[in-house]
Design a protein around this motif. Structure first.
Motif, PDB file in Angstrom:
ATOM      1  N   CYS A  70      60.262  75.885  15.221  1.00 53.01           N
ATOM      2  CA  CYS A  70      59.608  75.576  13.948  1.00 53.01           C
ATOM      3  C   CYS A  70      58.643  76.699  13.556  1.00 53.01           C
ATOM      4  O   CYS A  70      57.777  77.104  14.326  1.00 53.01           O
ATOM      5  N   THR A  71      58.802  77.208  12.350  1.00 49.27           N
ATOM      6  CA  THR A  71      57.963  78.334  11.905  1.00 49.27           C
ATOM      7  C   THR A  71      56.498  77.929  11.758  1.00 49.27           C
ATOM      8  O   THR A  71      55.603  78.752  11.924  1.00 49.27           O
ATOM      9  N   CYS A  74      61.528  69.440  13.053  1.00 47.29           N
ATOM     10  CA  CYS A  74      60.812  70.245  12.069  1.00 47.29           C
ATOM     11  C   CYS A  74      60.229  69.360  10.980  1.00 47.29           C
ATOM     12  O   CYS A  74      59.120  69.585  10.503  1.00 47.29           O
ATOM     13  N   SER A  75      60.978  68.347  10.595  1.00 48.34           N
ATOM     14  CA  SER A  75      60.521  67.487   9.497  1.00 48.34           C
ATOM     15  C   SER A  75      59.217  66.770   9.856  1.00 48.34           C
ATOM     16  O   SER A  75      58.396  66.491   8.983  1.00 48.34           O
ATOM     17  N   ASP A  76      59.034  66.472  11.170  1.00 50.65           N
ATOM     18  CA  ASP A  76      57.776  65.840  11.606  1.00 50.65           C
ATOM     19  C   ASP A  76      56.590  66.752  11.317  1.00 50.65           C
ATOM     20  O   ASP A  76      55.549  66.319  10.823  1.00 50.65           O
ATOM     21  N   VAL A  77      56.776  68.019  11.665  1.00 49.27           N
ATOM     22  CA  VAL A  77      55.706  68.995  11.477  1.00 49.27           C
ATOM     23  C   VAL A  77      55.440  69.209   9.997  1.00 49.27           C
ATOM     24  O   VAL A  77      54.305  69.174   9.530  1.00 49.27           O
ATOM     25  N   ILE A 128      53.002  67.365  19.152  1.00 47.59           N
ATOM     26  CA  ILE A 128      54.341  67.837  18.794  1.00 47.59           C
ATOM     27  C   ILE A 128      54.610  69.164  19.489  1.00 47.59           C
ATOM     28  O   ILE A 128      55.654  69.367  20.110  1.00 47.59           O
ATOM     29  N   GLU A 129      53.620  70.043  19.411  1.00 51.87           N
ATOM     30  CA  GLU A 129      53.737  71.373  20.025  1.00 51.87           C
ATOM     31  C   GLU A 129      54.100  71.273  21.507  1.00 51.87           C
ATOM     32  O   GLU A 129      54.945  72.011  22.012  1.00 51.87           O
ATOM     33  N   GLY A 149      62.073  72.107   7.517  1.00 50.22           N
ATOM     34  CA  GLY A 149      61.851  70.667   7.372  1.00 50.22           C
ATOM     35  C   GLY A 149      63.027  69.813   7.807  1.00 50.22           C
ATOM     36  O   GLY A 149      63.101  68.628   7.494  1.00 50.22           O
ATOM     37  N   GLY A 150      63.942  70.432   8.538  1.00 41.44           N
ATOM     38  CA  GLY A 150      65.167  69.715   8.931  1.00 41.44           C
ATOM     39  C   GLY A 150      64.949  68.760  10.094  1.00 41.44           C
ATOM     40  O   GLY A 150      63.859  68.672  10.652  1.00 41.44           O
TER      41      GLY A 150
END
Lengths: 148, 148
Positions: A124-125, B79-82, B70-71, A116-117
DNA sequence: ATAAACCTTGGAGTTAGGTCTAAGGTCAAG
DNA sequence: CTTGACCTTAGACCTAACTCCAAGGTTTAT
């Protein structure tokens, strides 16, 4: 007797919804004024409340209509008829809960695995799981359907 | 390259759905044959699988499109967006579960109170609850809506 | 050469439960 | 006697995610 605006205000419902219920066969105003205005009796109000309560426990309008037809002709219907409707609905709702819990589990797994960073989403996982399909994230709901 | 029928068979999905996804902006075939037939690449297939997996964890097509955008542009996204998308969905799904559990509780109360026998429904506790509205059966979901 | 199996398009239909619009009639107050 | 709040109708529109249809072009096998 209530006019449509009065009943709708009384029961916190849109006037159009009341007309829609009439068209759907759920609730007819028991009279009309000389000008053609709908006039609802106390009993009509009670039926509306019945409908809203049935809706409030999750019944669709079609199911509510079934309940209502039993309510109106109680004498010739059995308790088991009513209970069957409730139990069928319960089964259906429990199936929906199970489906949503399945979504929830998958989403939690995704969320927990992601940092979530604010760095780039390149690794991104969550995206990786959606790209590759891990064991944790199955898609069980895509079933082949008929084709033309 | 796959033709539409091949890809649809491969992914257990209706051909029309594939055309629908194209129209919705989710997945364009990366080429067309001289006759105008859609031709899907391996990468197109991967995107379709991504879409189906997102669907499988409860995302709508609109949300899936967000995930997909995003992908496709990972580098400039975080990452935080996802994770935000996933967590929002989780919140939404948990709200739905809570609502259904509320239905479930009310229905169970109704079902347990009813004898379910084959005698007349004149004194059926379920119908009585819907007529009068007991404390056990509230209808919390009817909120006054705007009017014309 | 012709039939079967494939593909194209635009557009309509489905479900559920409303919600909204237009064009017009009614009623009470000032 | 007009203004505003109320009511009527038929019918269109909304969301979501497809699904189906008609009319026609293409490809492949026999």
């Amino acid at each position: 007797m209530y006019r449509i605006g009065e009943l709708s205000a009384l029961c916190n419902i849109n006037k159009d919804t009341l007309r829609f219920y009439e068209k759907s066969g759920l609730l007819q105003a028991s009279a009309r004024s000389s000008a053609g205005y709908r006039l609802y009796s106390e009993q009509d109000k009670d039926i509306l409340c019945f409908i809203l309560r049935a809706k409030g426990v999750g019944f669709t309008l079609a199911e509510t209509q079934e309940l209502l037809s039993i309510e109106i002709d109680k004498e010739s219907k059995a308790c088991s008829d009513v209970k069957q409707l409730v139990d069928d609905k319960l089964t259906e709702i429990e199936a929906k809960i199970a489906e949503l819990k399945c979504f929830q589990k998958s989403l939690k797994t995704l969320s927990n695995a992601c940092c979530g960073g604010h760095e780039s989403a390149v690794h991104c996982t969550i995206l990786e799981a959606l790209e590759q399909g891990s064991n944790d994230v199955r898609y069980e709901h895509s079933v082949r359907q008929g084709d033309q």
